[in-house]
Design a protein around this motif. Structure first.
Motif, PDB file in Angstrom:
ATOM      1  N   ALA A  96       0.837  -1.200   0.000  1.00  0.00           N
ATOM      2  CA  ALA A  96       0.000   0.000   0.000  1.00  0.00           C
ATOM      3  C   ALA A  96       0.869   1.245   0.000  1.00  0.00           C
ATOM      4  O   ALA A  96       2.002   1.236   0.499  1.00  0.00           O
ATOM      5  CB  ALA A  96      -0.902   0.006   1.228  1.00  0.00           C
ATOM      6  N   ALA A  97       0.333   2.317  -0.541  1.00  0.00           N
ATOM      7  CA  ALA A  97       0.992   3.614  -0.467  1.00  0.00           C
ATOM      8  C   ALA A  97       0.992   4.075   0.987  1.00  0.00           C
ATOM      9  O   ALA A  97       0.060   3.794   1.746  1.00  0.00           O
ATOM     10  CB  ALA A  97       0.253   4.628  -1.344  1.00  0.00           C
ATOM     11  N   VAL A  98       2.017   4.787   1.367  1.00  0.00           N
ATOM     12  CA  VAL A  98       2.171   5.297   2.725  1.00  0.00           C
ATOM     13  C   VAL A  98       1.155   6.418   2.958  1.00  0.00           C
ATOM     14  O   VAL A  98       0.978   7.291   2.105  1.00  0.00           O
ATOM     15  CB  VAL A  98       3.602   5.842   2.925  1.00  0.00           C
ATOM     16  CG1 VAL A  98       3.775   6.444   4.300  1.00  0.00           C
ATOM     17  CG2 VAL A  98       4.611   4.731   2.673  1.00  0.00           C
ATOM     18  N   THR A  99       0.497   6.388   4.119  1.00  0.00           N
ATOM     19  CA  THR A  99      -0.495   7.412   4.423  1.00  0.00           C
ATOM     20  C   THR A  99      -0.268   8.117   5.756  1.00  0.00           C
ATOM     21  O   THR A  99      -0.864   9.150   5.999  1.00  0.00           O
ATOM     22  CB  THR A  99      -1.912   6.809   4.445  1.00  0.00           C
ATOM     23  OG1 THR A  99      -1.936   5.735   5.391  1.00  0.00           O
ATOM     24  CG2 THR A  99      -2.329   6.314   3.076  1.00  0.00           C
ATOM     25  N   LEU A 100       0.565   7.563   6.626  1.00  0.00           N
ATOM     26  CA  LEU A 100       0.769   8.176   7.945  1.00  0.00           C
ATOM     27  C   LEU A 100       1.838   9.257   7.870  1.00  0.00           C
ATOM     28  O   LEU A 100       2.926   9.027   7.335  1.00  0.00           O
ATOM     29  CB  LEU A 100       1.150   7.115   8.975  1.00  0.00           C
ATOM     30  CG  LEU A 100       0.056   6.085   9.279  1.00  0.00           C
ATOM     31  CD1 LEU A 100       0.557   5.041  10.265  1.00  0.00           C
ATOM     32  CD2 LEU A 100      -1.195   6.757   9.813  1.00  0.00           C
ATOM     33  N   PRO A 101       1.549  10.426   8.398  1.00  0.00           N
ATOM     34  CA  PRO A 101       2.510  11.529   8.368  1.00  0.00           C
ATOM     35  C   PRO A 101       3.838  11.136   9.019  1.00  0.00           C
ATOM     36  O   PRO A 101       3.861  10.473  10.057  1.00  0.00           O
ATOM     37  CB  PRO A 101       1.821  12.631   9.182  1.00  0.00           C
ATOM     38  CG  PRO A 101       0.362  12.278   9.152  1.00  0.00           C
ATOM     39  CD  PRO A 101       0.304  10.781   9.075  1.00  0.00           C
ATOM     40  N   GLY A 102       4.937  11.520   8.371  1.00  0.00           N
ATOM     41  CA  GLY A 102       6.257  11.271   8.912  1.00  0.00           C
ATOM     42  C   GLY A 102       6.812   9.886   8.615  1.00  0.00           C
ATOM     43  O   GLY A 102       7.941   9.587   8.990  1.00  0.00           O
TER      44      GLY A 102
ATOM     45  N   PHE B  62      -4.183   1.172  -1.526  1.00  0.00           N
ATOM     46  CA  PHE B  62      -3.691   0.329  -2.613  1.00  0.00           C
ATOM     47  C   PHE B  62      -4.167   0.892  -3.943  1.00  0.00           C
ATOM     48  O   PHE B  62      -5.333   1.265  -4.076  1.00  0.00           O
ATOM     49  CB  PHE B  62      -4.232  -1.101  -2.476  1.00  0.00           C
ATOM     50  CG  PHE B  62      -3.740  -1.822  -1.267  1.00  0.00           C
ATOM     51  CD1 PHE B  62      -2.487  -2.420  -1.261  1.00  0.00           C
ATOM     52  CD2 PHE B  62      -4.524  -1.909  -0.132  1.00  0.00           C
ATOM     53  CE1 PHE B  62      -2.025  -3.087  -0.149  1.00  0.00           C
ATOM     54  CE2 PHE B  62      -4.068  -2.577   0.993  1.00  0.00           C
ATOM     55  CZ  PHE B  62      -2.817  -3.173   0.988  1.00  0.00           C
ATOM     56  N   GLU B  63      -3.274   0.930  -4.915  1.00  0.00           N
ATOM     57  CA  GLU B  63      -3.653   1.217  -6.293  1.00  0.00           C
ATOM     58  C   GLU B  63      -3.612  -0.123  -7.010  1.00  0.00           C
ATOM     59  O   GLU B  63      -2.540  -0.700  -7.199  1.00  0.00           O
ATOM     60  CB  GLU B  63      -2.698   2.217  -6.937  1.00  0.00           C
ATOM     61  CG  GLU B  63      -2.882   3.633  -6.429  1.00  0.00           C
ATOM     62  CD  GLU B  63      -4.271   4.192  -6.688  1.00  0.00           C
ATOM     63  OE1 GLU B  63      -4.847   3.936  -7.762  1.00  0.00           O
ATOM     64  OE2 GLU B  63      -4.782   4.889  -5.801  1.00  0.00           O
ATOM     65  N   ILE B  64      -4.784  -0.621  -7.374  1.00  0.00           N
ATOM     66  CA  ILE B  64      -4.918  -1.965  -7.935  1.00  0.00           C
ATOM     67  C   ILE B  64      -5.184  -1.861  -9.432  1.00  0.00           C
ATOM     68  O   ILE B  64      -6.088  -1.140  -9.854  1.00  0.00           O
ATOM     69  CB  ILE B  64      -6.038  -2.736  -7.217  1.00  0.00           C
ATOM     70  CG1 ILE B  64      -5.709  -2.834  -5.723  1.00  0.00           C
ATOM     71  CG2 ILE B  64      -6.241  -4.111  -7.849  1.00  0.00           C
ATOM     72  CD1 ILE B  64      -6.791  -3.454  -4.878  1.00  0.00           C
ATOM     73  N   ASP B  65      -4.390  -2.593 -10.216  1.00  0.00           N
ATOM     74  CA  ASP B  65      -4.599  -2.548 -11.668  1.00  0.00           C
ATOM     75  C   ASP B  65      -5.832  -3.370 -12.037  1.00  0.00           C
ATOM     76  O   ASP B  65      -6.323  -4.155 -11.245  1.00  0.00           O
ATOM     77  CB  ASP B  65      -3.363  -2.993 -12.441  1.00  0.00           C
ATOM     78  CG  ASP B  65      -3.028  -4.459 -12.252  1.00  0.00           C
ATOM     79  OD1 ASP B  65      -3.944  -5.302 -12.198  1.00  0.00           O
ATOM     80  OD2 ASP B  65      -1.838  -4.781 -12.171  1.00  0.00           O
ATOM     81  N   GLY B  66      -6.284  -3.174 -13.256  1.00  0.00           N
ATOM     82  CA  GLY B  66      -7.528  -3.793 -13.694  1.00  0.00           C
ATOM     83  C   GLY B  66      -7.524  -5.294 -13.786  1.00  0.00           C
ATOM     84  O   GLY B  66      -8.564  -5.925 -13.769  1.00  0.00           O
ATOM     85  N   GLY B  67      -6.386  -5.904 -13.883  1.00  0.00           N
ATOM     86  CA  GLY B  67      -6.348  -7.359 -13.941  1.00  0.00           C
ATOM     87  C   GLY B  67      -6.535  -7.904 -15.341  1.00  0.00           C
ATOM     88  O   GLY B  67      -6.395  -7.212 -16.340  1.00  0.00           O
ATOM     89  N   ALA B  68      -6.900  -9.178 -15.403  1.00  0.00           N
ATOM     90  CA  ALA B  68      -7.031  -9.892 -16.677  1.00  0.00           C
ATOM     91  C   ALA B  68      -8.212  -9.371 -17.483  1.00  0.00           C
ATOM     92  O   ALA B  68      -9.257  -9.049 -16.934  1.00  0.00           O
ATOM     93  CB  ALA B  68      -7.203 -11.391 -16.406  1.00  0.00           C
ATOM     94  N   PRO B  69      -8.045  -9.313 -18.817  1.00  0.00           N
ATOM     95  CA  PRO B  69      -9.128  -8.831 -19.673  1.00  0.00           C
ATOM     96  C   PRO B  69     -10.414  -9.640 -19.524  1.00  0.00           C
ATOM     97  O   PRO B  69     -11.498  -9.085 -19.565  1.00  0.00           O
ATOM     98  CB  PRO B  69      -8.568  -8.978 -21.093  1.00  0.00           C
ATOM     99  CG  PRO B  69      -7.101  -9.032 -20.924  1.00  0.00           C
ATOM    100  CD  PRO B  69      -6.849  -9.627 -19.578  1.00  0.00           C
ATOM    101  N   ASP B  70     -10.316 -10.947 -19.314  1.00  0.00           N
ATOM    102  CA  ASP B  70     -11.536 -11.745 -19.192  1.00  0.00           C
ATOM    103  C   ASP B  70     -12.164 -11.619 -17.807  1.00  0.00           C
ATOM    104  O   ASP B  70     -13.233 -12.148 -17.558  1.00  0.00           O
ATOM    105  CB  ASP B  70     -11.261 -13.217 -19.501  1.00  0.00           C
ATOM    106  CG  ASP B  70     -10.261 -13.832 -18.537  1.00  0.00           C
ATOM    107  OD1 ASP B  70      -9.613 -13.098 -17.768  1.00  0.00           O
ATOM    108  OD2 ASP B  70     -10.139 -15.065 -18.558  1.00  0.00           O
ATOM    109  N   GLY B  71     -11.530 -10.869 -16.927  1.00  0.00           N
ATOM    110  CA  GLY B  71     -12.067 -10.678 -15.585  1.00  0.00           C
ATOM    111  C   GLY B  71     -13.086  -9.565 -15.502  1.00  0.00           C
ATOM    112  O   GLY B  71     -13.674  -9.332 -14.460  1.00  0.00           O
TER     113      GLY B  71
END
Length: 145
Positions: A7-13, A73-82
């Motif tokens: 996941a991307a960091v979200t807590l300050p510092g 989280f930045e989640i990619d789209g996944g498989a085309p048939d999904g």
């Protein structure tokens, strides 16, 4: 257990991720998103000693001052048939109750999937799967919100 996405960091510092997803968790989340739309996680201390994060449709669980946003989280789209569009990404927030965070502040969390029925409140319950937290102690300085 292989971490597939931090996941991307979200807590300050802080400059380190506190939470990750396994490949199995990513696969299930993509399936659940197609069915339920945007999603979010919330981890409290009330269920299963805090080891079972609850997955809700985004906004269905109201967060506030008693919660900490541990990561996004930045989640990619996944498989085309999904059903998702390849290359398109979507965001998923991981929240934890502040009280639970106080206990787990020195741990890195990884969301995994296991067979079995979880909570009736979490959207994966009908799938015969449940999300589970696997934790490990962090060996770097940590700060609290």
């Amino acid at each position: 257990m292989t971490q597939a996405l931090e996941a991307a960091v979200t807590l300050p510092g802080e400059d380190f991720s506190r939470v990750a997803l396994t490949a199995a968790a990513l696969e299930l989340l993509r399936k659940l998103r197609r069915r339920h739309g945007p999603l979010m996680f919330h981890q409290s201390g009330g269920c299963c000693d805090g080891s079972a994060p609850m997955c809700y449709p985004e906004g269905e669980f109201t967060t506030g001052d008693s919660d900490v946003l541990l990561g996004v989280f930045e989640i990619d789209g996944g498989a085309p048939d999904g059903g998702d569009v390849p290359g398109e990404s979507w965001s998923l927030e991981f929240w934890m109750s502040r009280e639970q965070f106080n206990y787990w502040s020195h741990t890195h969390l990884t969301v995994d999937v296991v067979d079995g029925r979880g909570s009736g409140f979490s959207v994966e319950a009908p799938e015969g799967k449940r999300f589970l937290i696997r934790s490990s102690l962090m060996d770097w300085p940590v700060h609290g919100p």
